[in-house]
Design an enzyme around this catalytic site. Structure first.
Site, mmCIF file in Angstrom:
data_model
loop_
_atom_site.group_PDB
_atom_site.id
_atom_site.type_symbol
_atom_site.label_atom_id
_atom_site.label_comp_id
_atom_site.label_asym_id
_atom_site.label_seq_id
_atom_site.Cartn_x
_atom_site.Cartn_y
_atom_site.Cartn_z
ATOM 1 N N HIS A 1 0.879 -1.182 0.000
ATOM 2 C CA HIS A 1 0.000 0.000 0.000
ATOM 3 C C HIS A 1 0.911 1.225 0.000
ATOM 4 C CE1 HIS A 1 -3.558 -2.437 1.794
ATOM 5 N NE2 HIS A 1 -3.655 -2.348 0.489
ATOM 6 N N GLU B 1 1.873 3.972 2.819
ATOM 7 C CA GLU B 1 2.385 3.523 4.117
ATOM 8 C C GLU B 1 3.901 3.686 4.147
ATOM 9 O OE1 GLU B 1 0.476 -0.369 4.388
ATOM 10 O OE2 GLU B 1 -1.513 0.565 4.327
ATOM 11 N N ARG C 1 -3.272 4.752 -2.145
ATOM 12 C CA ARG C 1 -3.068 3.419 -1.564
ATOM 13 C C ARG C 1 -2.908 2.320 -2.622
ATOM 14 N NH1 ARG C 1 -5.750 0.105 2.813
ATOM 15 N NH2 ARG C 1 -6.818 -1.665 1.879
ATOM 16 N N GLU D 1 1.412 -4.605 10.988
ATOM 17 C CA GLU D 1 0.955 -3.217 10.862
ATOM 18 C C GLU D 1 1.843 -2.423 11.803
ATOM 19 O OE1 GLU D 1 -1.337 -1.885 8.937
ATOM 20 O OE2 GLU D 1 -2.610 -3.534 8.276
ATOM 21 N N HIS E 1 2.869 -3.695 6.534
ATOM 22 C CA HIS E 1 1.969 -2.554 6.332
ATOM 23 C C HIS E 1 2.121 -1.567 7.494
ATOM 24 C CE1 HIS E 1 -0.891 -4.369 3.257
ATOM 25 N NE2 HIS E 1 -0.190 -5.427 3.620
#
Length: 427
Positions: free
Chosen positions: A187, A190, A245, A388, A314
């Site tokens: 993405h 990020e 994104r 994440e 991510h």
């Protein structure tokens, strides 16, 4: 005549804003990021209704999931009042997390301008700043030139817009050894992930021969690292829209661009947890592997046939996740994956005290179909994980560059935990 630094920086910034306007960079003045707290299922449903009101042009940074888990949404200036009125009318609590998105973007640009010098080696490269695509590709070439016995650069495909897709291979020899795959930046917005990927690459070269654990891993296994997994999207975040994104592919019959590359894999593809609307941030694409950025990895993984751990990175939310995202059925290796995740987040927290939650995707965040690690796990890659990274929402995707190195350092401890375990538990 010399200006004091702050004065010339200001001038540069004003110039950059003007240039941005001239070059058509998307402007986020007055945009706010709201954190919404849905107390029960009915409130979650109400917030979900907002998602379908396209004229509001909302950008969900953390979508509606179960009651009690925070929902973060970027609201354009023109929609701020309407959204707040809607939430208040339904008794739904919210706080303003980011007062003005553009002011954070301006600070980010200012920081990038201040560190713009071209590095002549990976030792002088600035790891504590965000870099555009050409500088990251330049870094890869320097690293390969400096450590030719350890690092090679592979092109595994080309993007929709024709950019090369590169993977760094760290290997001490052998033929088709068992391998570990790490990717960052699928993405594109990020940014802390690609920046961490750069740091990981340098860390591997420095630690080999010094750190017994990493040395042992590389004496037995190869590591593949894809730093910019969505190059078209990433280039676009630097030139036009910092908050892009998706990929940049064109969908016939729609004016909306791009596919969510983390909904495009052949694992529960097209099921609940992705959108069939090309204008959605979670649009799954016309068919599984429609995106060359995804298909290139799929082909690589299949042809290699000996990848033992697959880690896709991510941001943000501070989570370590394992399959599944598209079904509530537990993965056959659920208990082992859960224990290893616990060890990894414990190692991560040992450095700066950063707390990560862990669990299966569907339980820890929300239902998501067509995701990377569900596919890799179904391919038989047992140790399939998604991180994440920082933070939990104060800055979201706009994490200050001062946090890049600490983020990479702590994440490295978790990666080492997973890589060591993979090496010590062959299957």
């Amino acid at each position: 005549m010399t200006f004091p630094t702050s004065c010339s920086m200001r001038g540069l910034l004003i110039l950059s804003v003007l240039l941005g306007a001239v070059l058509g960079k998307e402007d986020f003045v007055g945009h706010q990021v709201l954190r919404i707290s849905a107390a029960d299922e009915a409130q979650v449903q109400k917030v979900t209704e907002l998602e379908y009101l396209e004229h509001l042009q909302l950008d969900f940074w953390r979508g509606p999931a179960q009651p009690g888990s925070p929902i973060d949404v970027r609201v354009p200036f023109t929609s701020v009042q309407a959204v707040k009125v809607f939430l208040e009318a339904h008794g739904i609590d919210y706080t303003v997390m980011i007062e003005d998105v553009q002011s954070l973007l301006d600070e980010e640009q200012e920081q990038m301008f201040a560190f713009q010098a071209r590095a002549s080696s990976t030792d002088t490269f600035s790891y504590a700043t965000y870099h555009p695509l050409d500088e990251i590709y330049g870094f890869m070439d320097m690293l390969v030139a400096e450590y030719p016995q350890l690092v090679t650069k592979l092109q595994i495909g080309s993007t929709y817009e024709g950019r090369p897709i590169y993977v760094l291979k760290f290997s001490t020899g052998g033929n088709n050894r068992p391998a570990i795959w790490i990717d960052t930046g699928i993405h594109s917005r990020e940014w802390v992930t690609q920046a961490s990927g750069i740091w990981f690459a340098k860390k591997i070269t420095e630690a080999y021969g010094q750190d017994p654990s990493l040395t042992s891993i590389l004496d037995n296994m190869d590591i593949f690292l894809e730093i910019v997994t969505n190059p078209d999207g990433f280039a676009f975040t630097h030139t036009k829209n910092r908050l892009w994104r998706k990929t940049r592919s064109i969908t016939p019959g729609s004016s909306c661009i791009g596919v969510d590359p983390n909904r495009n894999w052949d694992a529960g593809f097209g099921k609940a947890g992705a959108s069939n609307n090309p204008c959605s941030e979670t649009y799954h694409g016309k068919f599984a592997n429609s995106e060359t950025e995804v298909k290139s990895i799929v082909d690589f993984v299949k042809s290699h046939g000996n990848i033992k751990a697959f880690i896709s990175i991510h941001s943000y939310s501070q989570l370590l996740l394992y399959p599944y995202g598209y079904t509530t059925d537990p993965a056959p290796d659920h208990n082992e994956l859960d224990q290893l995740a616990k060890s990894a987040v414990t190692a991560l927290a040992s450095l700066y005290g950063t707390k990560f939650k862990y669990g299966s995707i569907i339980k820890a965040i929300y239902r998501a179909s067509g995701g990377t690690i569900d596919w890799t796990y179904n391919q038989g890659i047992k140790y399939s994980y998604t991180f994440e990274l920082r933070d939990t929402g104060r800055y979201g995707f706009l994490l200050p560059a001062s946090q890049i190195i600490p983020t990479a350092q702590e994440t490295w401890l978790a990666l080492m935990t997973i890589m060591e375990y993979t090496m010590n538990h062959p299957y």
